[in-house]
Design a protein around this motif. Structure first.
Motif, PDB file in Angstrom:
ATOM      1  N   LYS A   1       0.830  -1.209   0.000  1.00 17.83           N
ATOM      2  CA  LYS A   1       0.000   0.000   0.000  1.00 17.83           C
ATOM      3  C   LYS A   1       0.864   1.258   0.000  1.00 17.83           C
ATOM      4  O   LYS A   1       0.613   2.197  -0.764  1.00 17.83           O
ATOM      5  N   GLU A   2       1.894   1.275   0.833  1.00 15.61           N
ATOM      6  CA  GLU A   2       2.729   2.468   0.973  1.00 15.61           C
ATOM      7  C   GLU A   2       3.625   2.690  -0.239  1.00 15.61           C
ATOM      8  O   GLU A   2       3.987   3.830  -0.545  1.00 15.61           O
ATOM      9  N   ASN A   3       3.998   1.604  -0.925  1.00 15.59           N
ATOM     10  CA  ASN A   3       4.931   1.714  -2.040  1.00 15.59           C
ATOM     11  C   ASN A   3       4.276   1.486  -3.405  1.00 15.59           C
ATOM     12  O   ASN A   3       4.974   1.325  -4.405  1.00 15.59           O
ATOM     13  N   HIS A   4       2.949   1.464  -3.413  1.00 20.54           N
ATOM     14  CA  HIS A   4       2.175   1.340  -4.655  1.00 20.54           C
ATOM     15  C   HIS A   4       2.567   0.099  -5.456  1.00 20.54           C
ATOM     16  O   HIS A   4       2.713   0.141  -6.681  1.00 20.54           O
ATOM     17  N   VAL A   5       2.736  -1.003  -4.737  1.00 23.98           N
ATOM     18  CA  VAL A   5       3.022  -2.285  -5.378  1.00 23.98           C
ATOM     19  C   VAL A   5       1.693  -3.008  -5.583  1.00 23.98           C
ATOM     20  O   VAL A   5       0.963  -3.248  -4.611  1.00 23.98           O
ATOM     21  N   PRO A   6       1.348  -3.369  -6.812  1.00 26.40           N
ATOM     22  CA  PRO A   6       0.061  -4.036  -7.037  1.00 26.40           C
ATOM     23  C   PRO A   6       0.108  -5.498  -6.599  1.00 26.40           C
ATOM     24  O   PRO A   6       0.752  -6.328  -7.234  1.00 26.40           O
ATOM     25  N   ILE A   7      -0.537  -5.789  -5.489  1.00 15.98           N
ATOM     26  CA  ILE A   7      -0.709  -7.178  -5.071  1.00 15.98           C
ATOM     27  C   ILE A   7      -2.192  -7.513  -5.192  1.00 15.98           C
ATOM     28  O   ILE A   7      -3.028  -6.640  -5.341  1.00 15.98           O
ATOM     29  N   MET A   8      -2.511  -8.786  -5.127  1.00 12.39           N
ATOM     30  CA  MET A   8      -3.888  -9.217  -5.351  1.00 12.39           C
ATOM     31  C   MET A   8      -4.811  -8.662  -4.264  1.00 12.39           C
ATOM     32  O   MET A   8      -4.466  -8.655  -3.069  1.00 12.39           O
ATOM     33  N   GLN A   9      -5.985  -8.190  -4.675  1.00  9.85           N
ATOM     34  CA  GLN A   9      -6.952  -7.672  -3.715  1.00  9.85           C
ATOM     35  C   GLN A   9      -7.409  -8.783  -2.771  1.00  9.85           C
ATOM     36  O   GLN A   9      -7.495  -9.950  -3.158  1.00  9.85           O
ATOM     37  N   LEU A  10      -7.706  -8.402  -1.531  1.00 12.44           N
ATOM     38  CA  LEU A  10      -8.010  -9.391  -0.492  1.00 12.44           C
ATOM     39  C   LEU A  10      -9.144 -10.330  -0.867  1.00 12.44           C
ATOM     40  O   LEU A  10      -9.037 -11.548  -0.697  1.00 12.44           O
ATOM     41  N   VAL A  11     -10.245  -9.781  -1.369  1.00 10.28           N
ATOM     42  CA  VAL A  11     -11.396 -10.625  -1.695  1.00 10.28           C
ATOM     43  C   VAL A  11     -11.049 -11.589  -2.823  1.00 10.28           C
ATOM     44  O   VAL A  11     -11.407 -12.771  -2.786  1.00 10.28           O
ATOM     45  N   GLY A  12     -10.315 -11.102  -3.815  1.00 13.78           N
ATOM     46  CA  GLY A  12      -9.876 -11.967  -4.899  1.00 13.78           C
ATOM     47  C   GLY A  12      -8.905 -13.028  -4.411  1.00 13.78           C
ATOM     48  O   GLY A  12      -8.973 -14.191  -4.835  1.00 13.78           O
ATOM     49  N   MET A  13      -8.003 -12.639  -3.504  1.00 10.68           N
ATOM     50  CA  MET A  13      -7.025 -13.589  -2.970  1.00 10.68           C
ATOM     51  C   MET A  13      -7.718 -14.712  -2.219  1.00 10.68           C
ATOM     52  O   MET A  13      -7.400 -15.894  -2.399  1.00 10.68           O
ATOM     53  N   GLU A  14      -8.663 -14.369  -1.382  1.00 14.73           N
ATOM     54  CA  GLU A  14      -9.388 -15.385  -0.618  1.00 14.73           C
ATOM     55  C   GLU A  14     -10.180 -16.310  -1.535  1.00 14.73           C
ATOM     56  O   GLU A  14     -10.246 -17.514  -1.311  1.00 14.73           O
ATOM     57  N   SER A  15     -10.744 -15.747  -2.593  1.00 17.67           N
ATOM     58  CA  SER A  15     -11.493 -16.569  -3.548  1.00 17.67           C
ATOM     59  C   SER A  15     -10.558 -17.534  -4.271  1.00 17.67           C
ATOM     60  O   SER A  15     -10.880 -18.715  -4.452  1.00 17.67           O
ATOM     61  N   LEU A  16      -9.399 -17.036  -4.683  1.00 19.70           N
ATOM     62  CA  LEU A  16      -8.421 -17.903  -5.346  1.00 19.70           C
ATOM     63  C   LEU A  16      -7.981 -19.029  -4.421  1.00 19.70           C
ATOM     64  O   LEU A  16      -7.891 -20.192  -4.841  1.00 19.70           O
ATOM     65  N   LEU A  17      -7.724 -18.709  -3.167  1.00 18.86           N
ATOM     66  CA  LEU A  17      -7.275 -19.740  -2.227  1.00 18.86           C
ATOM     67  C   LEU A  17      -8.342 -20.815  -2.031  1.00 18.86           C
ATOM     68  O   LEU A  17      -8.019 -22.004  -1.923  1.00 18.86           O
ATOM     69  N   GLN A  18      -9.604 -20.422  -2.012  1.00 16.72           N
ATOM     70  CA  GLN A  18     -10.675 -21.412  -1.866  1.00 16.72           C
ATOM     71  C   GLN A  18     -10.766 -22.302  -3.104  1.00 16.72           C
ATOM     72  O   GLN A  18     -10.948 -23.516  -3.002  1.00 16.72           O
ATOM     73  N   LEU A  19     -10.641 -21.693  -4.278  1.00 10.34           N
ATOM     74  CA  LEU A  19     -10.674 -22.484  -5.510  1.00 10.34           C
ATOM     75  C   LEU A  19      -9.496 -23.461  -5.560  1.00 10.34           C
ATOM     76  O   LEU A  19      -9.652 -24.620  -5.961  1.00 10.34           O
ATOM     77  N   LEU A  20      -8.324 -23.000  -5.148  1.00  8.10           N
ATOM     78  CA  LEU A  20      -7.158 -23.879  -5.127  1.00  8.10           C
ATOM     79  C   LEU A  20      -7.328 -24.997  -4.104  1.00  8.10           C
ATOM     80  O   LEU A  20      -6.885 -26.125  -4.328  1.00  8.10           O
ATOM     81  N   SER A  21      -7.970 -24.700  -2.990  1.00  5.39           N
ATOM     82  CA  SER A  21      -8.223 -25.734  -1.980  1.00  5.39           C
ATOM     83  C   SER A  21      -9.117 -26.834  -2.529  1.00  5.39           C
ATOM     84  O   SER A  21      -8.966 -28.010  -2.185  1.00  5.39           O
TER      85      SER A  21
END
Length: 211
Positions: free
Chosen positions: A27-47
């Motif tokens: 957030k402080e360094n403007h690095v694009p990481i995956m949005q939280l809701v998308g990340m959680e959805s991806l982790l569930q799909l991978l599970s």
């Protein structure tokens, strides 16, 4: 029915200290990481999928690869990042989390690295989260490395809302990228070798199962 991002974020479990630190750094360094809701959805799909090997295109600081490796304790991940400084920071985070035996960072342009650099591996899942105007090129290059029944996950299809705008309202410098993403989505949704669905989570995700 529209559900606010804040409501969805309140449903997400707290992350470990190192992930919270990485989120703050991004957030402080403007690095694009995956949005939280998308990340959680991806982790569930991978599970549900339970891959044992994942190829990630676009490491950034290592956030998503570390989240995946933490969630899937048997998985090994190869992740590719062209920005050397970000890749080195990712490696330091990975070592701090004791995940260096399961996550390998390759520094280089994903469109230029060779199969030999990947040790001729194949993968159960491929996660594309790199240069937004190159998704079709990434897909065509790496899809042959996907095992039968594997899944390709593509993030950032909404481009922070740009994909939904009329082209006349998209900033000129970003129109080529947006057009490329539109063409990629249409091409992939109609690809005969993949069963693809769009998930309106985070910044938009395409999930393609190899037939």
């Amino acid at each position: 029915m529209n559900v606010s991002d804040e409501f969805l974020k309140d449903l997400i479990k707290p992350r470990s200290a190192i992930f919270m630190e990485m989120e703050q750094y991004a957030k402080e360094n403007h690095v694009p990481i995956m949005q939280l809701v998308g990340m959680e959805s991806l982790l569930q799909l991978l599970s549900l999928q339970k891959p044992t090997s994942i190829l990630e295109l676009g490491t950034a600081i290592g956030y998503s690869s570390m989240r995946m490796a933490t969630k899937l304790t048997e998985v090994t991940i190869v992740t590719v990042e062209r920005d050397e400084q970000k890749a080195e920071l990712a490696e330091s985070y990975i070592e701090r989390a004791n995940l260096q035996n399961r996550i390998q960072v390759i520094i280089g342009d994903a469109l230029e690295i060779s199969q030999e650099q990947l040790a001729d591996q194949t993968f159960d899942a491929i996660f594309i989260d790199a240069a937004k105007g190159q998704y079709k090129n990434f897909f065509e290059k790496y899809a042959p490395l996907l095992n039968d029944g594997g899944v390709i996950y593509c993030d950032n299809l909404l481009l922070n809302g740009l994909s939904e705008l009329p082209m006349s309202e998209v900033p000129r410098r970003k129109r080529t990228m947006v057009r490329n993403q539109h063409q990629f989505m249409e091409w992939l949704m109609n690809h005969p070798d993949y069963d693809t669905a769009f998930f309106p989570v985070g910044d938009g995700m395409l999930v393609s199962i190899k037939r």
